[in-house]
Design a protein around this motif. Structure first.
Motif, short mmCIF file in Angstrom:
data_model
loop_
_atom_site.label_atom_id
_atom_site.label_comp_id
_atom_site.label_asym_id
_atom_site.label_seq_id
_atom_site.Cartn_x
_atom_site.Cartn_y
_atom_site.Cartn_z
N SER A 267 9.49 109.62 -45.03
CA SER A 267 9.66 108.39 -44.26
C SER A 267 8.47 107.45 -44.40
N THR A 268 7.31 107.99 -44.74
CA THR A 268 6.11 107.17 -44.89
C THR A 268 5.90 106.67 -46.32
N SER A 269 6.68 107.14 -47.27
CA SER A 269 6.52 106.72 -48.66
C SER A 269 6.85 105.24 -48.80
N ARG A 270 6.15 104.58 -49.71
CA ARG A 270 6.40 103.16 -49.87
C ARG A 270 6.10 102.73 -51.30
N PHE A 271 6.60 101.53 -51.64
CA PHE A 271 6.34 100.92 -52.93
C PHE A 271 5.07 100.09 -52.87
N LEU A 272 4.35 100.08 -53.98
CA LEU A 272 3.18 99.21 -54.14
C LEU A 272 3.39 98.35 -55.38
N ALA A 273 3.02 97.08 -55.27
CA ALA A 273 3.10 96.20 -56.44
C ALA A 273 1.99 96.54 -57.41
N GLY A 274 2.33 96.56 -58.70
CA GLY A 274 1.34 96.83 -59.73
C GLY A 274 1.26 95.69 -60.73
N PRO A 275 0.46 95.85 -61.77
CA PRO A 275 0.32 94.79 -62.76
C PRO A 275 1.62 94.54 -63.51
N GLU A 276 1.82 93.29 -63.91
CA GLU A 276 2.98 92.88 -64.69
C GLU A 276 4.29 93.25 -64.01
N GLY A 277 4.28 93.18 -62.69
CA GLY A 277 5.50 93.43 -61.94
C GLY A 277 5.88 94.89 -61.78
N ARG A 278 5.08 95.82 -62.33
CA ARG A 278 5.39 97.24 -62.18
C ARG A 278 5.17 97.67 -60.74
N ARG A 279 6.05 98.54 -60.29
CA ARG A 279 5.89 99.11 -58.95
C ARG A 279 5.35 100.53 -59.06
N ARG A 280 4.71 100.97 -58.01
CA ARG A 280 4.30 102.35 -57.86
C ARG A 280 4.88 102.86 -56.55
N VAL A 281 4.97 104.19 -56.44
CA VAL A 281 5.38 104.82 -55.19
C VAL A 281 4.24 105.71 -54.73
N TYR A 282 3.92 105.62 -53.45
CA TYR A 282 2.93 106.57 -52.92
C TYR A 282 3.28 106.96 -51.51
N THR A 283 2.83 108.16 -51.15
CA THR A 283 2.99 108.68 -49.79
C THR A 283 1.60 108.85 -49.20
N PRO A 284 1.28 108.14 -48.12
CA PRO A 284 -0.06 108.24 -47.54
C PRO A 284 -0.41 109.67 -47.13
N ARG A 285 -1.70 109.96 -47.13
CA ARG A 285 -2.17 111.29 -46.71
C ARG A 285 -2.05 111.48 -45.22
N TRP A 286 -1.98 110.39 -44.47
CA TRP A 286 -1.91 110.47 -43.01
C TRP A 286 -0.46 110.36 -42.55
N HIS A 287 -0.23 110.69 -41.31
CA HIS A 287 1.12 110.56 -40.72
C HIS A 287 0.97 110.12 -39.27
N GLU A 288 1.83 109.24 -38.83
CA GLU A 288 1.79 108.79 -37.43
C GLU A 288 2.01 109.97 -36.48
N GLY A 289 1.48 109.86 -35.29
CA GLY A 289 1.64 110.90 -34.29
C GLY A 289 0.44 111.78 -34.12
N LEU A 290 -0.67 111.46 -34.85
CA LEU A 290 -1.89 112.24 -34.65
C LEU A 290 -2.46 111.98 -33.25
N GLU A 291 -2.94 113.03 -32.62
CA GLU A 291 -3.53 112.88 -31.30
C GLU A 291 -5.05 112.82 -31.42
#
Length: 256
Positions: free
Chosen positions: A232-256
């Protein structure tokens, strides 16, 4: 009496020669016999070896043949694509050992040499889609029931893992990937990033598709494809020449 030899189940990686580790190359060089699926053997230089090629669905017969060769004193490299411990030959050799009704293999020295896995290669091409918790599932129902695959897939989706899907489709299993995507759409948002990596690392035949769960089409995959379904946290990132990347952050919501 001939002293028993050894077996190493060797991962040669999913693509070019530079993705094979120095340890794997050294073990292959030291072996007398190479045993494996024919297309994998074709990727290994073997000027002085005896080669024993077999079909893709003959894993246990292949493992037993390798053990017989080692029992006769040979040094045997069982060649596996990717990493041999992930849906591959290491488990087949262990299964052959466990189910043996004789002791002729008892003295054989058995070891596993790791390799770069297909999920790592596809993830690297796409960016960092496995940056947080993830799991790997095979969609092949040759050795387990489809109902179990469905249950595991749904639970993995509900647990919000990124999911690497091996063996998504083949001529004998043309419908499973479509069914799996429909199941995932019941749990995950349709804008979830999806990566389809086909023949990654194999030159001109390589294809990489970055899409969404809502748009992913089973027709874009074949037996050489590995899919990564984002969390659910994975997202697209814009890259050079219109290329996209996909990444999943190391963190997750809900940390106390």
């Amino acid at each position: 009496m001939t002293a028993p030899g050894w077996i190493r189940i060797v991962g040669i990686g999913p693509g070019p020669a530079e993705w094979t580790t120095p340890e794997a190359l050294a073990v292959v060089e030291a072996a007398d016999d190479l045993v494996g699926y024919a297309p994998y053997l074709d990727r290994v230089e073997s000027a002085h070896h005896r080669r024993h090629a077999s079909d893709n669905r003959e894993e246990i017969a292949r493992a037993r043949h390798a053990l017989d060769l080692a029992a006769e004193g040979a040094g045997v490299a069982v060649i596996s694509g990717g990493d041999p411990g992930i849906f591959a030959m290491a488990a087949a050799v262990m299964e052959a050992l466990e189910t043996a009704d004789h002791d002729r293999w008892a003295g054989v020295d058995v070891g596993v040499v790791p390799g770069l896995s297909a999920l790592q290669a596809v993830a690297a091409r796409a960016g960092a889609p496995l940056g947080n918790d993830f799991c790997a599932l095979s969609l092949s129902d040759n050795l387990k029931p489809w109902s179990l695959i469905q249950r595991r897939l749904r639970l993995a989706a509900e647990a919000d893992f990124a999911i690497a899907l091996y063996n998504p489709i083949s001529r004998s299993r043309p419908w499973q990937l479509g069914a799996a995507l429909e199941l995932l759409r019941e749990v995950r948002a349709t804008d979830t990033p999806v990566v389809l990596g086909t023949a990654v690392g194999r030159g001109e035949s390589e294809q990489l598709v970055l899409t969404t769960l809502g748009e992913a089409d089973p027709e874009w995959a074949d037996m050489r494809t590995l899919l990564i379904i984002g969390a659910s946290t994975s997202r697209f990132l814009a890259g050079p020449e219109g290329r996209r990347r996909v990444y999943t952050p190391r963190w997750h919501e809900g940390l106390e």
